[in-house]
Design a protein around this motif. Structure first.
Motif, PDB file in Angstrom:
ATOM      1  N   GLU A  92      -5.577  -4.820   6.834  1.00 52.45           N
ATOM      2  CA  GLU A  92      -6.561  -3.921   7.392  1.00 52.45           C
ATOM      3  C   GLU A  92      -7.753  -4.694   7.955  1.00 52.45           C
TER       4      GLU A  92
ATOM      5  N   TYR B 204      -6.147   4.109  -5.016  1.00 50.58           N
ATOM      6  CA  TYR B 204      -7.315   4.975  -4.910  1.00 50.58           C
ATOM      7  C   TYR B 204      -6.943   6.347  -4.343  1.00 50.58           C
TER       8      TYR B 204
ATOM      9  N   GLY C 156      -4.063  10.872   3.625  1.00 51.86           N
ATOM     10  CA  GLY C 156      -3.663  10.635   2.239  1.00 51.86           C
ATOM     11  C   GLY C 156      -4.119  11.733   1.308  1.00 51.86           C
TER      12      GLY C 156
ATOM     13  N   HIS D  94      -9.342  -0.130   8.749  1.00 54.82           N
ATOM     14  CA  HIS D  94     -10.068   0.413   7.601  1.00 54.82           C
ATOM     15  C   HIS D  94     -11.436   0.845   8.102  1.00 54.82           C
TER      16      HIS D  94
ATOM     17  N   ASP E 117      -2.861   5.580  -0.266  1.00 59.09           N
ATOM     18  CA  ASP E 117      -3.972   4.642  -0.466  1.00 59.09           C
ATOM     19  C   ASP E 117      -4.026   4.179  -1.918  1.00 59.09           C
TER      20      ASP E 117
ATOM     21  N   GLU F 226       0.192   8.753   3.611  1.00 56.59           N
ATOM     22  CA  GLU F 226       0.062   7.623   2.692  1.00 56.59           C
ATOM     23  C   GLU F 226      -0.581   8.106   1.396  1.00 56.59           C
TER      24      GLU F 226
ATOM     25  N   HIS G 282      -6.124   4.001   9.159  1.00 48.00           N
ATOM     26  CA  HIS G 282      -5.759   4.140   7.753  1.00 48.00           C
ATOM     27  C   HIS G 282      -6.733   5.090   7.064  1.00 48.00           C
ATOM     28  N   CYS G 283      -6.198   6.073   6.317  1.00 46.57           N
ATOM     29  CA  CYS G 283      -7.019   7.067   5.628  1.00 46.57           C
ATOM     30  C   CYS G 283      -8.070   7.652   6.576  1.00 46.57           C
TER      31      CYS G 283
END
Length: 244
Positions: free
Chosen positions: A17, A130, A99, A52, A127, A125, A77-78
């Motif tokens: 990331e 977390y 996520g 990220h 993650d 996803e 991502h997220c």
């Protein structure tokens, strides 16, 4: 960046990331510089990027737009942006990954962003370790909980599960037609799956009985287009355009 470049070989499929995190580190200008350098590194080796972003969504989008010409493609991502920003990320070669936040009681805005994202640009996803999905929020996350994210996606798309044990095609067809008439966007049938994208219904057939049921549905409701696609059977609970 130079040290990371030394690690690149033909087994590397993505740079990441990379990105911006203003939660842990407020040195924004340094982060921006490295973010841009990593984007350039990915372009040099024709690799996609995985981004990220935490509490830095506006600056992240600004840099993505600035470097759009040297981005092959990438993953947010997220994803934590608004539904209004979805189009900007999509137009700049991004896929959006969702996520456990989708399952949170205060995750309504993420559900809105998810629904605003084209199905062929959605990833899911966990993650891990977390952002554990409900009902395990607060505990250690695990990849096995990705099914909880999928369940939330089904709910967001008005998903209805129909379990059918009957071997009689006319009874299976009746259940399918009932679901279609109720306006369900996804029907999940024991032994097979149906998917609706836009105005068409796509059916994944896994048995002779379901094949015959599909024929009955076609005759009863010509607008319900059925297609046999055994290859996608393994991804039956996902969407037709899910990126795996």
């Amino acid at each position: 960046v130079g040290e990371i470049e030394k690690l690149i070989n033909d087994r590397v499929v993505c740079i990441g990331e990379i990105g911006l995190d203003y939660y842990w580190n407020d040195n924004k200008e340094v982060q921006k510089r490295y973010f841009k350098e990593f984007i350039d590194l990915a372009y040099k080796y024709s690799l996609p990027i995985c981004i990220h972003c935490r509490e830095a969504i506006n600056d992240t989008l600004e840099i993505i737009k600035e470097k759009q010409s040297v981005i092959i493609k990438g993953i947010m991502h997220c994803y934590a942006g608004s539904k209004e920003m979805v189009k900007d990320f999509i137009d700049n070669k991004m896929y959006l990954s969702f996520g456990g936040v989708l399952t949170f009681k205060n995750g309504k805005k993420m559900v809105e962003s998810f629904l605003a994202t084209p199905k062929d640009r959605i990833l899911i996803e966990t993650d891990c370790p977390y952002l554990t999905p409900e009902p395990y929020r607060g505990q250690l996350n695990s990849p096995k909980y990705v099914n909880l994210v999928v369940d939330k996606i089904h709910t967001a798309y008005n998903y209805v599960r129909i379990d059918i044990i009957s071997k009689y095609p006319d009874e299976i067809a009746s259940a399918l037609l009932e679901g279609i008439q109720r306006g369900c966007t996804i029907l999940d049938v024991k032994g097979g799956y149906t998917h609706e994208l836009k105005s068409d219904v796509f059916m994944i057939i896994s048995s002779y009985e379901l094949q015959k049921a599909a024929e009955i549905v076609r005759l009863t409701d010509p607008g319900a287009f059925m297609t046999v696609s055994p290859i996608k059977r393994i991804f039956g609970k996902f969407f037709k355009h899910t990126i795996i």
